[in-house]
Scaffold this active site. Structure first.
Site, PDB file in Angstrom:
ATOM      1  N   HIS A 187       0.519  -0.895  -0.142  1.00 19.63           N
ATOM      2  CA  HIS A 187       0.239   0.131  -0.200  1.00 19.63           C
ATOM      3  C   HIS A 187       1.421   0.885  -0.131  1.00 19.63           C
ATOM      4  O   HIS A 187       1.673   1.729   0.251  1.00 19.63           O
ATOM      5  CB  HIS A 187      -1.140   0.074   1.138  1.00 19.63           C
ATOM      6  CG  HIS A 187      -2.141  -0.998   0.740  1.00 19.63           C
ATOM      7  ND1 HIS A 187      -1.681  -2.520   1.712  1.00 19.63           N
ATOM      8  CD2 HIS A 187      -3.857  -0.996   0.710  1.00 19.63           C
ATOM      9  CE1 HIS A 187      -2.929  -2.803   1.409  1.00 19.63           C
ATOM     10  NE2 HIS A 187      -4.177  -2.288   1.266  1.00 19.63           N
ATOM     11  N   LYS A 232      -0.610   5.258   4.568  1.00 20.27           N
ATOM     12  CA  LYS A 232      -1.649   4.041   5.282  1.00 20.27           C
ATOM     13  C   LYS A 232      -1.190   3.911   6.766  1.00 20.27           C
ATOM     14  O   LYS A 232      -0.218   4.355   7.272  1.00 20.27           O
ATOM     15  CB  LYS A 232      -1.530   2.622   4.200  1.00 20.27           C
ATOM     16  CG  LYS A 232      -2.853   1.787   5.140  1.00 20.27           C
ATOM     17  CD  LYS A 232      -2.783   0.869   4.144  1.00 20.27           C
ATOM     18  CE  LYS A 232      -3.620  -0.174   5.062  1.00 20.27           C
ATOM     19  NZ  LYS A 232      -4.959   0.466   5.129  1.00 20.27           N
TER      20      LYS A 232
HETATM   21  N1  LIG Z   1     -12.668  -1.029   2.437  1.00 16.58           N
HETATM   22  C1  LIG Z   1     -11.993  -0.673   1.665  1.00 16.58           C
HETATM   23  O1  LIG Z   1     -12.469  -1.030   0.606  1.00 16.58           O
HETATM   24  C2  LIG Z   1     -11.356   0.199   1.515  1.00 16.58           C
HETATM   25  C3  LIG Z   1     -10.778   0.946   3.134  1.00 16.58           C
HETATM   26  N2  LIG Z   1      -9.946   2.104   3.331  1.00 16.58           N
HETATM   27  C4  LIG Z   1      -9.963   2.355   4.306  1.00 16.58           C
HETATM   28  O2  LIG Z   1     -10.540   3.697   4.305  1.00 16.58           O
HETATM   29  C5  LIG Z   1      -9.542   4.279   5.872  1.00 16.58           C
HETATM   30  C6  LIG Z   1     -10.103   5.615   5.562  1.00 16.58           C
HETATM   31  O3  LIG Z   1      -9.047   5.758   3.581  1.00 16.58           O
HETATM   32  P1  LIG Z   1      -7.925   7.431   2.807  1.00 16.58           P
HETATM   33  O4  LIG Z   1      -9.325   8.023   2.466  1.00 16.58           O
HETATM   34  O5  LIG Z   1      -6.813   6.860   2.061  1.00 16.58           O
HETATM   35  O6  LIG Z   1      -7.621   7.805   4.396  1.00 16.58           O
HETATM   36  P2  LIG Z   1      -7.622   9.687   4.175  1.00 16.58           P
HETATM   37  O7  LIG Z   1      -6.143   9.864   5.734  1.00 16.58           O
HETATM   38  O8  LIG Z   1      -7.007   9.995   3.179  1.00 16.58           O
HETATM   39  O9  LIG Z   1      -8.540  10.281   5.005  1.00 16.58           O
HETATM   40  C7  LIG Z   1      -9.093  10.014   6.102  1.00 16.58           C
HETATM   41  C8  LIG Z   1     -10.140  10.444   6.568  1.00 16.58           C
HETATM   42  O10 LIG Z   1     -10.529  11.079   8.006  1.00 16.58           O
HETATM   43  C9  LIG Z   1     -10.398  12.033   8.811  1.00 16.58           C
HETATM   44  N3  LIG Z   1     -11.488  11.902   9.832  1.00 16.58           N
HETATM   45  C10 LIG Z   1     -10.198  12.110  10.484  1.00 16.58           C
HETATM   46  N4  LIG Z   1     -10.474  12.265  12.273  1.00 16.58           N
HETATM   47  C11 LIG Z   1     -12.211  11.846  11.867  1.00 16.58           C
HETATM   48  C12 LIG Z   1     -12.765  11.656  12.323  1.00 16.58           C
HETATM   49  N5  LIG Z   1     -13.391  11.456  14.132  1.00 16.58           N
HETATM   50  N6  LIG Z   1     -14.618  11.687  12.043  1.00 16.58           N
HETATM   51  C13 LIG Z   1     -14.475  11.729  10.355  1.00 16.58           C
HETATM   52  N7  LIG Z   1     -13.716  11.452  10.325  1.00 16.58           N
HETATM   53  C14 LIG Z   1     -12.340  12.236  10.614  1.00 16.58           C
HETATM   54  C15 LIG Z   1      -9.448  12.844   7.656  1.00 16.58           C
HETATM   55  O11 LIG Z   1      -9.608  14.081   8.450  1.00 16.58           O
HETATM   56  P3  LIG Z   1      -8.430  15.066   8.332  1.00 16.58           P
HETATM   57  O12 LIG Z   1      -7.803  15.576   7.049  1.00 16.58           O
HETATM   58  O13 LIG Z   1      -8.846  16.480   8.335  1.00 16.58           O
HETATM   59  O14 LIG Z   1      -7.517  14.435   9.550  1.00 16.58           O
HETATM   60  C16 LIG Z   1      -9.412  12.566   6.459  1.00 16.58           C
HETATM   61  O15 LIG Z   1     -10.814  12.893   5.581  1.00 16.58           O
HETATM   62  C17 LIG Z   1      -8.196   3.832   5.836  1.00 16.58           C
HETATM   63  O16 LIG Z   1      -8.727   3.070   6.995  1.00 16.58           O
HETATM   64  C18 LIG Z   1      -8.095   3.037   4.815  1.00 16.58           C
HETATM   65  O17 LIG Z   1      -7.807   1.774   5.148  1.00 16.58           O
HETATM   66  C19 LIG Z   1      -9.252   2.560   2.008  1.00 16.58           C
HETATM   67  C20 LIG Z   1      -9.464   1.967   0.904  1.00 16.58           C
HETATM   68  C21 LIG Z   1     -10.321   0.823   0.687  1.00 16.58           C
HETATM   69  O1  LIG Z   2      -5.367   2.246   3.389  1.00 14.77           O
HETATM   70  C1  LIG Z   2      -5.796   2.227   1.879  1.00 14.77           C
HETATM   71  O2  LIG Z   2      -6.062   2.733   0.920  1.00 14.77           O
HETATM   72  C2  LIG Z   2      -6.917   0.530   1.738  1.00 14.77           C
HETATM   73  N1  LIG Z   2      -6.886   0.500   2.733  1.00 14.77           N
HETATM   74  C3  LIG Z   2      -7.498  -1.533   3.080  1.00 14.77           C
HETATM   75  C4  LIG Z   2      -6.819  -2.674   3.856  1.00 14.77           C
HETATM   76  O3  LIG Z   2      -7.055  -2.135   4.622  1.00 14.77           O
HETATM   77  O4  LIG Z   2      -7.523  -3.974   3.162  1.00 14.77           O
HETATM   78  C5  LIG Z   2      -8.216  -1.162   1.575  1.00 14.77           C
HETATM   79  C6  LIG Z   2      -7.223  -1.250  -0.032  1.00 14.77           C
HETATM   80  O5  LIG Z   2      -6.474  -2.464   0.331  1.00 14.77           O
HETATM   81  C7  LIG Z   2      -6.560   0.206   0.311  1.00 14.77           C
END
Ligand SMILES: NC(=O)C1=CN([C@@H]2O[C@H](COP(=O)(O)OP(=O)(O)OC[C@H]3O[C@@H](n4cnc5c(N)ncnc54)[C@H](OP(=O)(O)O)[C@@H]3O)[C@@H](O)[C@H]2O)C=CC1
Ligand SMILES: O=C(O)C1=N[C@H](C(=O)O)C[C@H](O)C1
Length: 236
Positions: free
Chosen positions: A131, A135
């Site tokens: 990743h 992350k």
């Molecule tokens: N299940 C799936 O298919 C996938 C899961 N993921 C997961 O999704 C999550 C997010 O990934 P990603 O978008 O890349 O991460 P980012 O770091 O790009 O975004 C995280 C966001 O969460 C916000 N945040 C922090 N604290 C809070 C809070 N208390 N309430 C609401 N929002 C908050 C951050 O805001 P700020 O900028 O203000 O800190 C930011 O906008 C990760 O855990 C990742 O592993 C990712 C891709 C696919």
């Molecule tokens: O953090 C990410 O970007 C992703 N998180 C998810 C995970 O922890 O498996 C899904 C995806 O692989 C991307």
């Protein structure tokens, strides 16, 4: 549908675009310091935030009677608490370590392969996930899901990240690599002295994760209960 986005980072912004393209309205875009104002108007919430925020976000949705789709990883030790809260509130909740169609098909393939390989102890299983460098959690939620399925169908008893001490024989090792701009790559290997078998899923972008999350939200609207992507995609 009116959608609340809990987390408006890399994923939240792709989800917003896809949700708008599919005719939905966004009523809340919550980042770390924002309030939940707007959640009361939402038909469904989609949480892609950070490990430390997921439990608070999911609880708030369930307390307010808003169905919630959570894709945030790294908080799974609290899942039973969230499932119990969902039951108590008669709410609606889906957690998925990965919402893409491709990875959910890959999960099914992994189970089939694990069942087959369990009869051949000369093959040792291991895993790799790659990743992007921002992350926060390791190994990835997807890798943990894959490992749990392998453990359920084999003699491995736990998974571990490679450490200073050599892995035990019944430990499934997950190598977690962090490389700039990689959206998510997962591989499962079976190695014997004479050959190797490998299955691999490579995400080319975040589109598949985001589309899957919006489809899950559409599916969850109007339902109550605790579900997974297997229910959404009708994969048993
Ligand atoms: N299940 C799936 O298919 C996938 C899961 N993921 C997961 O999704 C999550 C997010 O990934 P990603 O978008 O890349 O991460 P980012 O770091 O790009 O975004 C995280 C966001 O969460 C916000 N945040 C922090 N604290 C809070 C809070 N208390 N309430 C609401 N929002 C908050 C951050 O805001 P700020 O900028 O203000 O800190 C930011 O906008 C990760 O855990 C990742 O592993 C990712 C891709 C696919
Ligand atoms: O953090 C990410 O970007 C992703 N998180 C998810 C995970 O922890 O498996 C899904 C995806 O692989 C991307």
């Amino acid at each position: 549908m009116k959608i609340a986005l809990l987390g408006y980072g890399k994923m939240g912004q792709v989800i917003e675009r896809i949700a708008l393209e599919r005719g939905h309205e966004i009523v809340l875009r919550k980042k770390s310091t924002d309030s939940f104002e707007g959640l009361e108007k939402a038909d469904v919430a989609i949480d892609f935030s950070i490990p430390d925020a997921a439990v608070g976000n999911i609880s708030t949705c369930l307390d307010q009677g808003v169905p919630v789709v959570s894709g945030t990883t790294g908080w799974l030790e609290h899942y039973p608490k969230m499932a119990a809260l969902c039951e108590e509130k008669q709410g609606a909740f889906i957690y998925g370590s990965n919402f893409s169609l491709g990875v959910n098909l890959f999960f099914a393939l992994n189970v089939q392969l694990a069942k087959m390989m369990a009869k051949f102890p000369e093959y040792k299983a291991s895993m790799e996930e790659i990743h992007h460098t921002q992350k926060l959690d390791a190994p990835s939620g997807t890798a943990i899901s894959l490992a749990k399925d392998i453990i359920e169908h084999s003699d491995y008893s736990s998974w571990a990240l490679p450490g200073a001490t050599p892995a035990k024989n019944d430990e499934l090792l997950i190598d977690a690599q962090r490389i700039e701009n990689v959206p998510g790559t997962h591989s499962v290997f079976y190695d014997s002295a004479v050959d190797s078998i490998e299955i691999k899923h490579t995400a080319h972008s975040r589109e598949g994760f985001a589309l899957g999350a919006v489809i899950a939200a559409e599916w969850l609207h109007g339902k109550s209960g605790i579900f997974t992507m297997k229910d959404v995609l009708n994969l048993s």
